[in-house]
Scaffold this motif. Structure first.
Motif, PDB file in Angstrom:
ATOM      1  N   GLN A   8      48.561  33.070  41.879  1.00 19.37           N
ATOM      2  CA  GLN A   8      47.882  33.531  40.674  1.00 19.37           C
ATOM      3  C   GLN A   8      46.384  33.702  40.930  1.00 19.37           C
ATOM      4  O   GLN A   8      45.784  34.691  40.509  1.00 19.37           O
ATOM      5  N   ALA A   9      45.780  32.764  41.633  1.00 16.22           N
ATOM      6  CA  ALA A   9      44.357  32.874  41.972  1.00 16.22           C
ATOM      7  C   ALA A   9      44.122  34.050  42.913  1.00 16.22           C
ATOM      8  O   ALA A   9      43.144  34.799  42.748  1.00 16.22           O
ATOM      9  N   LEU A  10      44.996  34.238  43.874  1.00 17.46           N
ATOM     10  CA  LEU A  10      44.899  35.377  44.785  1.00 17.46           C
ATOM     11  C   LEU A  10      44.966  36.687  44.015  1.00 17.46           C
ATOM     12  O   LEU A  10      44.163  37.593  44.229  1.00 17.46           O
ATOM     13  N   ASP A  12      44.289  37.245  40.884  1.00 14.08           N
ATOM     14  CA  ASP A  12      43.065  37.435  40.091  1.00 14.08           C
ATOM     15  C   ASP A  12      41.999  38.116  40.949  1.00 14.08           C
ATOM     16  O   ASP A  12      41.336  39.056  40.509  1.00 14.08           O
ATOM     17  N   GLN A  13      41.849  37.640  42.169  1.00 13.55           N
ATOM     18  CA  GLN A  13      40.872  38.212  43.098  1.00 13.55           C
ATOM     19  C   GLN A  13      41.257  39.644  43.472  1.00 13.55           C
ATOM     20  O   GLN A  13      40.410  40.544  43.477  1.00 13.55           O
ATOM     21  N   VAL A  14      42.523  39.871  43.763  1.00 15.71           N
ATOM     22  CA  VAL A  14      43.007  41.197  44.147  1.00 15.71           C
ATOM     23  C   VAL A  14      42.795  42.197  43.006  1.00 15.71           C
ATOM     24  O   VAL A  14      42.322  43.316  43.222  1.00 15.71           O
ATOM     25  N   GLU A  15      43.128  41.795  41.790  1.00 15.27           N
ATOM     26  CA  GLU A  15      42.964  42.706  40.651  1.00 15.27           C
ATOM     27  C   GLU A  15      41.494  43.024  40.399  1.00 15.27           C
ATOM     28  O   GLU A  15      41.163  44.156  40.053  1.00 15.27           O
ATOM     29  N   GLN A  16      40.624  42.056  40.576  1.00 14.28           N
ATOM     30  CA  GLN A  16      39.196  42.307  40.401  1.00 14.28           C
ATOM     31  C   GLN A  16      38.700  43.333  41.429  1.00 14.28           C
ATOM     32  O   GLN A  16      37.979  44.263  41.090  1.00 14.28           O
ATOM     33  N   ILE A  17      39.119  43.157  42.670  1.00 15.90           N
ATOM     34  CA  ILE A  17      38.737  44.111  43.721  1.00 15.90           C
ATOM     35  C   ILE A  17      39.296  45.491  43.413  1.00 15.90           C
ATOM     36  O   ILE A  17      38.598  46.501  43.544  1.00 15.90           O
ATOM     37  N   ASP A  20      37.306  47.042  40.611  1.00 12.78           N
ATOM     38  CA  ASP A  20      35.973  47.420  41.103  1.00 12.78           C
ATOM     39  C   ASP A  20      36.002  48.738  41.870  1.00 12.78           C
ATOM     40  O   ASP A  20      35.008  49.454  41.916  1.00 12.78           O
ATOM     41  N   THR A  55      51.100  42.977  36.979  1.00  8.71           N
ATOM     42  CA  THR A  55      49.755  43.208  37.513  1.00  8.71           C
ATOM     43  C   THR A  55      49.720  44.526  38.285  1.00  8.71           C
ATOM     44  O   THR A  55      50.762  45.147  38.522  1.00  8.71           O
ATOM     45  N   LEU A 107      42.151  36.301  52.352  1.00  8.44           N
ATOM     46  CA  LEU A 107      42.537  37.650  51.971  1.00  8.44           C
ATOM     47  C   LEU A 107      41.890  38.580  52.987  1.00  8.44           C
ATOM     48  O   LEU A 107      40.691  38.817  52.954  1.00  8.44           O
TER      49      LEU A 107
END
Length: 117
Positions: A8-10, A12-17, A20, A55, A107
């Motif tokens: 889930q934390a991964l 979150d980071q992937v979706e933000q990237i 962006d 996602t 990542l």
């Protein structure tokens, strides 16, 4: 399950990237996981579809690449491979080593679908 919260934390980071970069989809995620990371790669692979549902990365391929254990010796300054349960210098045999790699959950790469403008 520890791996589910990591996924889930991964994600979150992937979706933000992905946001962006204006991506509409994540196609592939490459992770590097060291044997001392405290993560079981097979459990991470099994938890991924649950965490990714709904996602941008829902259909993405999750590739987990193992990384090796490397140490730097305080006695001879050599950088050598080591085994997870034996962090000795490969050059001189000293136990006075510092871990350089092998405990990471990194990542490493994302493949995104970005629409043409």
């Amino acid at each position: 399950m520890h791996e589910l919260s990591l996924c889930q934390a991964l994600l979150d980071q992937v979706e933000q990237i992905a946001r962006d970069h204006g991506a509409t989809r994540v196609d592939r995620i490459l992770l590097r996981v060291g044997p001392l990371a405290g993560v079981e790669p097979m459990l991470l692979q099994h938890a991924y579809p649950l965490a990714a549902a709904g996602t941008l990365a829902e259909a993405a391929e999750l590739v987990i690449e193992p990384s090796g254990v490397r140490v730097r010796c305080s006695d001879c300054d050599a950088e050598t491979d080591a085994t997870p349960n034996r962090l000795l210098c490969g050059a001189c045999g000293s136990f006075k080593t510092r871990l350089i790699s092998g405990d990471e959950l990194l990542l490493a790469n994302l493949e995104l679908t970005i629409p043409d403008d």
